[in-house]
Write a protein that holds these residues in place. Structure first.
Motif, PDB file in Angstrom:
ATOM      1  N   LEU A 157       0.838  -1.196   0.000  1.00 46.22           N
ATOM      2  CA  LEU A 157       0.000   0.000   0.000  1.00 46.22           C
ATOM      3  C   LEU A 157       0.874   1.248   0.000  1.00 46.22           C
ATOM      4  N   SER A 158       1.926   1.252   0.834  1.00 42.46           N
ATOM      5  CA  SER A 158       2.871   2.368   0.891  1.00 42.46           C
ATOM      6  C   SER A 158       4.163   1.876   1.509  1.00 42.46           C
ATOM      7  N   ALA A 159       5.227   2.655   1.365  1.00 38.07           N
ATOM      8  CA  ALA A 159       6.535   2.235   1.858  1.00 38.07           C
ATOM      9  C   ALA A 159       7.407   3.447   2.149  1.00 38.07           C
ATOM     10  N   GLY A 160       8.420   3.259   3.005  1.00 37.75           N
ATOM     11  CA  GLY A 160       9.347   4.326   3.329  1.00 37.75           C
ATOM     12  C   GLY A 160      10.497   3.821   4.174  1.00 37.75           C
ATOM     13  N   GLN A 161      11.346   4.715   4.632  1.00 33.39           N
ATOM     14  CA  GLN A 161      12.481   4.350   5.464  1.00 33.39           C
ATOM     15  C   GLN A 161      12.944   5.567   6.254  1.00 33.39           C
ATOM     16  N   GLY A 162      13.809   5.331   7.240  1.00 30.61           N
ATOM     17  CA  GLY A 162      14.360   6.414   8.029  1.00 30.61           C
ATOM     18  C   GLY A 162      15.397   5.896   9.002  1.00 30.61           C
ATOM     19  N   ASN A 163      16.240   6.774   9.497  1.00 30.53           N
ATOM     20  CA  ASN A 163      17.305   6.396  10.424  1.00 30.53           C
ATOM     21  C   ASN A 163      16.815   6.405  11.869  1.00 30.53           C
ATOM     22  N   VAL A 164      17.368   5.484  12.661  1.00 30.82           N
ATOM     23  CA  VAL A 164      16.997   5.402  14.071  1.00 30.82           C
ATOM     24  C   VAL A 164      18.201   5.332  15.006  1.00 30.82           C
ATOM     25  N   ALA A 165      19.404   5.099  14.463  1.00 30.67           N
ATOM     26  CA  ALA A 165      20.583   4.924  15.310  1.00 30.67           C
ATOM     27  C   ALA A 165      21.843   5.116  14.470  1.00 30.67           C
ATOM     28  N   GLU A 166      23.001   5.005  15.140  1.00 31.51           N
ATOM     29  CA  GLU A 166      24.285   5.136  14.463  1.00 31.51           C
ATOM     30  C   GLU A 166      25.324   4.341  15.245  1.00 31.51           C
ATOM     31  N   ASP A 167      26.226   3.675  14.509  1.00 38.97           N
ATOM     32  CA  ASP A 167      27.279   2.906  15.161  1.00 38.97           C
ATOM     33  C   ASP A 167      28.200   3.813  15.970  1.00 38.97           C
ATOM     34  N   THR A 168      28.854   3.226  16.968  1.00 40.23           N
ATOM     35  CA  THR A 168      29.860   3.980  17.711  1.00 40.23           C
ATOM     36  C   THR A 168      31.128   4.098  16.873  1.00 40.23           C
ATOM     37  N   LEU A 169      31.986   5.046  17.228  1.00 36.82           N
ATOM     38  CA  LEU A 169      33.206   5.272  16.446  1.00 36.82           C
ATOM     39  C   LEU A 169      34.144   4.069  16.482  1.00 36.82           C
ATOM     40  N   GLY A 170      34.108   3.303  17.571  1.00 35.91           N
ATOM     41  CA  GLY A 170      35.004   2.157  17.681  1.00 35.91           C
ATOM     42  C   GLY A 170      34.664   1.011  16.759  1.00 35.91           C
ATOM     43  N   MET A 171      33.430   0.982  16.239  1.00 29.58           N
ATOM     44  CA  MET A 171      32.993  -0.082  15.320  1.00 29.58           C
ATOM     45  C   MET A 171      32.006   0.540  14.333  1.00 29.58           C
ATOM     46  N   TYR A 172      32.511   1.489  13.549  1.00 29.47           N
ATOM     47  CA  TYR A 172      31.626   2.339  12.772  1.00 29.47           C
ATOM     48  C   TYR A 172      31.439   1.850  11.347  1.00 29.47           C
ATOM     49  N   TYR A 173      30.179   1.575  11.003  1.00 25.26           N
ATOM     50  CA  TYR A 173      29.811   1.270   9.624  1.00 25.26           C
ATOM     51  C   TYR A 173      28.816   2.294   9.088  1.00 25.26           C
ATOM     52  N   GLY A 174      28.277   3.126   9.982  1.00 27.48           N
ATOM     53  CA  GLY A 174      27.380   4.169   9.509  1.00 27.48           C
ATOM     54  C   GLY A 174      26.121   4.280  10.336  1.00 27.48           C
ATOM     55  N   LYS A 175      25.132   5.000   9.771  1.00 25.12           N
ATOM     56  CA  LYS A 175      23.827   5.136  10.406  1.00 25.12           C
ATOM     57  C   LYS A 175      23.036   3.846  10.226  1.00 25.12           C
ATOM     58  N   ARG A 176      22.131   3.600  11.154  1.00 22.09           N
ATOM     59  CA  ARG A 176      21.282   2.407  11.112  1.00 22.09           C
ATOM     60  C   ARG A 176      19.826   2.842  11.076  1.00 22.09           C
ATOM     61  N   GLY A 177      19.094   2.235  10.196  1.00 21.17           N
ATOM     62  CA  GLY A 177      17.722   2.670  10.031  1.00 21.17           C
ATOM     63  C   GLY A 177      16.721   1.545   9.953  1.00 21.17           C
ATOM     64  N   VAL A 178      15.566   1.894   9.468  1.00 21.96           N
ATOM     65  CA  VAL A 178      14.497   0.932   9.261  1.00 21.96           C
ATOM     66  C   VAL A 178      13.915   1.153   7.869  1.00 21.96           C
TER      67      VAL A 178
END
Length: 263
Positions: A137-158
């Motif tokens: 019917l509909s779809a989307g996405q957005g960020n909810v968190a971010e990795d720490t600098l010690g193990m950083y791959y980027g922002k984390r979303g849904v």
């Protein structure tokens, strides 16, 4: 190892409808401050419920698809597929899934082409999230968190999708998540803020009466505050066994009629 959780839910089967981005959706600018948790709703009962079948699967693309080659080489494109694409293809035919939520999915289009997912609409999101649905019917996405600098791959979303039964008009809101690192940290914002942001994303983009499904590799287990906080608003339908149990499927008390953990 490859990880998969399978969930059968008493809900409704869907006919295909065109995908569109919900004009009423509000993008969530995630923050690092945990606030009062939003009040979620119970699913509206369908007049004639049938089954909705959901899969959550961390594909471990770097290992299973790219065979530990550098990601920019796109090694997977030189192959005809792998054990994961074969497993997904079998599941699509034999399991009659309505929704497949994938984490560590670098190329949803390639996965769909090599895993016999032509009957699905494939949504490709940010940070390696893909979701295959038989009706949208509909779809989307957005960020909810971010990795720490010690193990950083980027922002984390849904990544989320709403579906509606043509037969009954009943709706389901499904959200796919791959959580921040390190495990159980909640990432840079901490576990309480990450859980709040997940629940707020449901509250903002879902609709009252939706059956709610939250699935994914949370990079958090039942001992961590992220999962403990989610437990206060949602019900665990299934917990994986890999890496100490970091794969979950939650719902807003949707009755579970069958569940299988394949690793």
């Amino acid at each position: 190892p490859d990880r998969k959780a399978v969930l059968g839910l008493t809900s409704f089967r869907f006919n295909f409808q065109a995908v569109h981005h919900d004009p009423t959706s509000k993008p969530l600018a995630f923050g690092c401050r945990a606030q009062q948790l939003p009040q979620l709703w119970s699913p509206q009962k369908a007049a004639s419920p049938v089954q909705l079948k959901v899969m959550s699967y961390n594909l471990e693309w770097w290992n299973v698809f790219d065979k530990v080659h550098a990601p920019d080489l796109s090694f997977y494109r030189t192959t005809a597929g792998n054990l994961a694409t074969q497993l997904v293809a079998r599941a699509a035919v034999q399991g009659a899934y309505d929704i497949m939520a994938f984490q560590e999915c670098a190329d949803g289009g390639w996965l769909a082409a090599h895993a016999n997912l032509g009957a699905f609409t494939m949504l490709s999101g940010d940070d390696g999230r893909c979701m295959a649905c038989v009706a949208l019917l509909s779809a989307g996405q957005g960020n909810v968190a971010e990795d720490t600098l010690g193990m950083y791959y980027g922002k984390r979303g849904v990544q989320w999708a709403r579906l509606r039964s043509v037969q009954t008009g009943a709706t389901v809101f499904v959200m796919n998540h791959h959580g921040p690192l390190p495990q159980n940290s909640g990432g840079a914002c901490g576990p309480a803020a990450t859980a709040f942001n997940l629940l707020q994303m449901i509250a903002v983009n879902g609709r009252s009466g939706d059956a709610v499904i939250l699935a994914g590799d949370f990079n958090a287990n039942a001992a961590g505050l992220t999962i403990k906080t989610l437990d206060t608003k949602l019900t665990r339908a299934i917990v994986g066994t890999a890496d100490g149990g970091i794969d979950f499927v939650f719902s807003n008390n949707v009755p579970v009629i069958n569940k299988v953990n394949l690793g």
